[in-house]
Design a protein around this motif. Structure first.
Motif, PDB file in Angstrom:
ATOM      1  N   GLY A   2     -66.563 -40.793 -11.720  1.00  0.00           N
ATOM      2  CA  GLY A   2     -67.288 -42.045 -11.612  1.00  0.00           C
ATOM      3  C   GLY A   2     -67.790 -42.401 -10.220  1.00  0.00           C
ATOM      4  O   GLY A   2     -67.999 -43.582  -9.924  1.00  0.00           O
ATOM      5  N   ILE A  40     -58.392 -35.763 -17.336  1.00  0.00           N
ATOM      6  CA  ILE A  40     -59.449 -35.391 -16.394  1.00  0.00           C
ATOM      7  C   ILE A  40     -58.945 -34.346 -15.402  1.00  0.00           C
ATOM      8  O   ILE A  40     -59.663 -33.390 -15.078  1.00  0.00           O
ATOM      9  CB  ILE A  40     -60.012 -36.647 -15.691  1.00  0.00           C
ATOM     10  N   VAL A  79     -71.286 -22.014  -6.931  1.00  0.00           N
ATOM     11  CA  VAL A  79     -70.541 -22.564  -8.064  1.00  0.00           C
ATOM     12  C   VAL A  79     -69.677 -23.732  -7.584  1.00  0.00           C
ATOM     13  O   VAL A  79     -69.635 -24.795  -8.209  1.00  0.00           O
ATOM     14  CB  VAL A  79     -69.650 -21.483  -8.729  1.00  0.00           C
ATOM     15  N   SER A 134     -68.429 -23.712 -20.508  1.00  0.00           N
ATOM     16  CA  SER A 134     -67.211 -23.203 -19.883  1.00  0.00           C
ATOM     17  C   SER A 134     -66.021 -24.119 -20.167  1.00  0.00           C
ATOM     18  O   SER A 134     -64.924 -23.654 -20.508  1.00  0.00           O
ATOM     19  CB  SER A 134     -67.459 -23.083 -18.379  1.00  0.00           C
ATOM     20  N   LEU A 135     -66.255 -25.406 -20.045  1.00  0.00           N
ATOM     21  CA  LEU A 135     -65.204 -26.391 -20.308  1.00  0.00           C
ATOM     22  C   LEU A 135     -64.730 -26.291 -21.761  1.00  0.00           C
ATOM     23  O   LEU A 135     -63.527 -26.344 -22.035  1.00  0.00           O
ATOM     24  CB  LEU A 135     -65.783 -27.784 -20.020  1.00  0.00           C
ATOM     25  N   HIS A 175     -69.961 -31.476  -7.209  1.00  0.00           N
ATOM     26  CA  HIS A 175     -70.909 -32.508  -7.656  1.00  0.00           C
ATOM     27  C   HIS A 175     -70.538 -33.027  -9.053  1.00  0.00           C
ATOM     28  O   HIS A 175     -70.466 -34.241  -9.281  1.00  0.00           O
ATOM     29  CB  HIS A 175     -72.325 -31.912  -7.624  1.00  0.00           C
ATOM     30  N   LEU A 176     -70.281 -32.106  -9.982  1.00  0.00           N
ATOM     31  CA  LEU A 176     -69.951 -32.507 -11.358  1.00  0.00           C
ATOM     32  C   LEU A 176     -68.622 -33.261 -11.416  1.00  0.00           C
ATOM     33  O   LEU A 176     -68.472 -34.214 -12.181  1.00  0.00           O
ATOM     34  CB  LEU A 176     -69.914 -31.276 -12.277  1.00  0.00           C
ATOM     35  N   LEU A 212     -66.876 -37.021 -20.457  1.00  0.00           N
ATOM     36  CA  LEU A 212     -67.066 -36.346 -19.163  1.00  0.00           C
ATOM     37  C   LEU A 212     -68.449 -35.695 -19.079  1.00  0.00           C
ATOM     38  O   LEU A 212     -69.085 -35.692 -18.022  1.00  0.00           O
ATOM     39  CB  LEU A 212     -65.968 -35.297 -18.945  1.00  0.00           C
ATOM     40  N   ARG A 248     -69.046 -36.778 -10.311  1.00  0.00           N
ATOM     41  CA  ARG A 248     -69.614 -37.564 -11.409  1.00  0.00           C
ATOM     42  C   ARG A 248     -68.563 -37.880 -12.460  1.00  0.00           C
ATOM     43  O   ARG A 248     -68.500 -38.988 -12.983  1.00  0.00           O
ATOM     44  CB  ARG A 248     -70.780 -36.804 -12.044  1.00  0.00           C
ATOM     45  N   MET A 249     -67.704 -36.905 -12.778  1.00  0.00           N
ATOM     46  CA  MET A 249     -66.663 -37.122 -13.800  1.00  0.00           C
ATOM     47  C   MET A 249     -65.732 -38.254 -13.421  1.00  0.00           C
ATOM     48  O   MET A 249     -65.220 -38.965 -14.282  1.00  0.00           O
ATOM     49  CB  MET A 249     -65.867 -35.836 -14.028  1.00  0.00           C
ATOM     50  N   LEU A 258     -71.755 -26.912  -6.996  1.00  0.00           N
ATOM     51  CA  LEU A 258     -72.127 -27.572  -8.253  1.00  0.00           C
ATOM     52  C   LEU A 258     -70.913 -28.268  -8.880  1.00  0.00           C
ATOM     53  O   LEU A 258     -71.006 -29.400  -9.345  1.00  0.00           O
ATOM     54  CB  LEU A 258     -72.716 -26.555  -9.248  1.00  0.00           C
ATOM     55  N   TYR A 259     -69.760 -27.592  -8.858  1.00  0.00           N
ATOM     56  CA  TYR A 259     -68.581 -28.146  -9.519  1.00  0.00           C
ATOM     57  C   TYR A 259     -68.009 -29.344  -8.760  1.00  0.00           C
ATOM     58  O   TYR A 259     -67.432 -30.240  -9.371  1.00  0.00           O
ATOM     59  CB  TYR A 259     -67.530 -27.050  -9.749  1.00  0.00           C
ATOM     60  N   ALA A 303     -59.073 -31.168 -17.179  1.00  0.00           N
ATOM     61  CA  ALA A 303     -60.451 -30.690 -17.332  1.00  0.00           C
ATOM     62  C   ALA A 303     -60.976 -30.078 -16.026  1.00  0.00           C
ATOM     63  O   ALA A 303     -61.657 -29.059 -16.048  1.00  0.00           O
ATOM     64  CB  ALA A 303     -61.352 -31.840 -17.780  1.00  0.00           C
ATOM     65  N   ASP A 325     -62.790 -22.852 -22.405  1.00  0.00           N
ATOM     66  CA  ASP A 325     -61.438 -22.782 -21.841  1.00  0.00           C
ATOM     67  C   ASP A 325     -60.418 -23.583 -22.651  1.00  0.00           C
ATOM     68  O   ASP A 325     -59.210 -23.379 -22.499  1.00  0.00           O
ATOM     69  CB  ASP A 325     -61.443 -23.235 -20.374  1.00  0.00           C
ATOM     70  N   LEU A 381     -62.107 -26.182 -15.766  1.00  0.00           N
ATOM     71  CA  LEU A 381     -63.437 -25.758 -15.324  1.00  0.00           C
ATOM     72  C   LEU A 381     -63.329 -24.692 -14.233  1.00  0.00           C
ATOM     73  O   LEU A 381     -64.063 -23.693 -14.239  1.00  0.00           O
ATOM     74  CB  LEU A 381     -64.189 -26.991 -14.802  1.00  0.00           C
ATOM     75  N   ARG A 410     -74.015 -24.165 -18.331  1.00  0.00           N
ATOM     76  CA  ARG A 410     -72.924 -23.183 -18.259  1.00  0.00           C
ATOM     77  C   ARG A 410     -71.580 -23.882 -18.080  1.00  0.00           C
ATOM     78  O   ARG A 410     -70.579 -23.490 -18.684  1.00  0.00           O
ATOM     79  CB  ARG A 410     -73.184 -22.203 -17.115  1.00  0.00           C
ATOM     80  N   ARG A 423     -71.067 -38.223 -18.322  1.00  0.00           N
ATOM     81  CA  ARG A 423     -71.042 -38.525 -16.888  1.00  0.00           C
ATOM     82  C   ARG A 423     -71.706 -37.406 -16.083  1.00  0.00           C
ATOM     83  O   ARG A 423     -72.444 -37.665 -15.135  1.00  0.00           O
ATOM     84  CB  ARG A 423     -69.598 -38.737 -16.427  1.00  0.00           C
ATOM     85  N   MET A 424     -71.429 -36.159 -16.447  1.00  0.00           N
ATOM     86  CA  MET A 424     -72.012 -35.026 -15.711  1.00  0.00           C
ATOM     87  C   MET A 424     -73.531 -35.049 -15.743  1.00  0.00           C
ATOM     88  O   MET A 424     -74.181 -34.621 -14.793  1.00  0.00           O
ATOM     89  CB  MET A 424     -71.505 -33.698 -16.292  1.00  0.00           C
ATOM     90  N   LEU A 451     -62.768 -36.951 -25.057  1.00  0.00           N
ATOM     91  CA  LEU A 451     -62.739 -36.974 -23.588  1.00  0.00           C
ATOM     92  C   LEU A 451     -63.873 -36.124 -23.008  1.00  0.00           C
ATOM     93  O   LEU A 451     -64.564 -36.526 -22.072  1.00  0.00           O
ATOM     94  CB  LEU A 451     -61.385 -36.465 -23.065  1.00  0.00           C
ATOM     95  N   TYR A 452     -64.098 -34.949 -23.590  1.00  0.00           N
ATOM     96  CA  TYR A 452     -65.103 -34.031 -23.045  1.00  0.00           C
ATOM     97  C   TYR A 452     -66.532 -34.534 -23.280  1.00  0.00           C
ATOM     98  O   TYR A 452     -67.422 -34.260 -22.488  1.00  0.00           O
ATOM     99  CB  TYR A 452     -64.883 -32.617 -23.590  1.00  0.00           C
TER     100      TYR A 452
END
Lengths: 214, 214
Positions: free
Chosen positions: B210, B171, B197, A177-178, B203-204, A204, B207-208, B200-201, B174, A181, B178, A173, A207-208, A200-201
């Motif tokens: 690094g 970034i 949400v 979503s990214l 966490h993501l 990313l 990761r983005m 999770l975001y 982004a 948008d 999100l 999701r 990485r996610m 870029l996405y």
């Protein structure tokens, strides 16, 4: 997956024409493109059938020869937009081999679509609540394919030891979503190209999903 | 940063009332809340000043005692929404220490705002084009603070050796993107909570940027 230099504006215009080419007769197609412009400018509720017809060079009554209602126009735009986006994704994912390649192909194609066709994408994404129940069900069915496909790619990537994800549903999701948008903020007017955003996405996203080398 | 179980619905309602409490007199506040509901339902262009006034239990003329125009109502909603969101972010980021903690605090607060106040956030995010030039400039100035703050956090995190990012501008955009898109899809009606949400975001996002351990 750095992109080769292209001329996205020309591509976008050519493709945009091609996107509606199968809508026949020509007056029906003109109305659809006019409705898209009007919905993008004023929203579905703010646009009148009179304006849509006038912009297409037709009388208000002429619209009803081709479409039952304003909502019918929105449905046709949304159906064609979602369907073509899905067909592109399906093709590039099928052509890729490993889960990582499939994920890259998915994100690349999805982001470029939402950047290049940002006006169409905005209408597709932000006017769903104006569809009636049956129309919405048809569009929702197409929308679910994107989520299912992405979850399947994440699953196969985890099984193949390529990805490391905590919540494949939530991450799928988030990736969608990214991309969606992008249609809100991308204008195509500056130096930033659709391909730059996609590159870029993709980075990313890798990485996610825990591709450490990304 | 897993969230303690809370009752977000009650919190959201309480906070929502508090959000508009400073708008005085009470009839002016009622009009603002009514306008928000009407814009959310029909979009700015689709909502009429008559409907807004009626929903607030007033005559159409009564609206103009408090506001110059429909656009003025949108501007006040957008200004209060953006400003309060920014103040929250500013406070939680200032209270955090290391760049990683600041980034976590930023994303957590930003995502929760867009989930809990998704109706307000949708109007703030998707009706900007209906503001006039001067109004848009005021809102754009507030919006730039989010991007600047996030870029500053990314910079300091890179300097401190906590982050590894290829394109801090892209970034930052982004991460904001999100969070903003949460307002489009989050309904608050299912089992998924705003805090889920946000977790999770966060966490993501780690990761983005690094953070390999994320």
């Amino acid at each position: 997956m750095p992109h080769a230099p292209t001329s996205p504006t020309v591509d976008a215009e050519q493709f945009y024409e091609e996107l509606w080419a199968h809508v026949q007769p020509e007056s029906s197609r003109r109305l659809l493109i006019s409705a898209l412009d009007c919905f993008a400018l004023k929203g579905f509720e703010g646009a009148s059938t009179r304006e849509i017809a006038e912009r297409a060079g037709m009388s208000p009554g002429g619209l009803y020869v081709h479409y039952r209602s304003k909502s019918d126009l929105l449905f046709q735009i949304s159906r064609i937009g979602h369907q073509r986006n899905w067909e592109e994704i399906e093709a590039v994912v099928a052509a890729a081999d490993r889960p990582t390649d499939k994920l890259v192909a998915f994100v690349d194609s999805f982001v470029i679509w939402h950047a290049r066709f940002h006006t169409l994408a905005r209408v597709c994404q932000y006017e769903l609540q104006s569809l009636d129940g049956e129309q919405l069900a048809t569009i929702t069915e197409i929308r679910r394919r994107f989520q299912r496909e992405l979850e399947a790619i994440l699953d196969s990537g985890v099984q193949a030891g390529e990805f490391n994800v905590v919540d494949r549903h939530g991450i799928a999701r988030a990736i969608l979503s990214l991309g969606i948008d992008v249609a809100r903020w991308f204008t195509g007017l500056g130096a930033l190209r659709a391909e730059d955003v996609a590159d870029l996405y993709v980075h990313l996203t890798l990485r996610m999903v825990g591709r450490a080398e990304a």
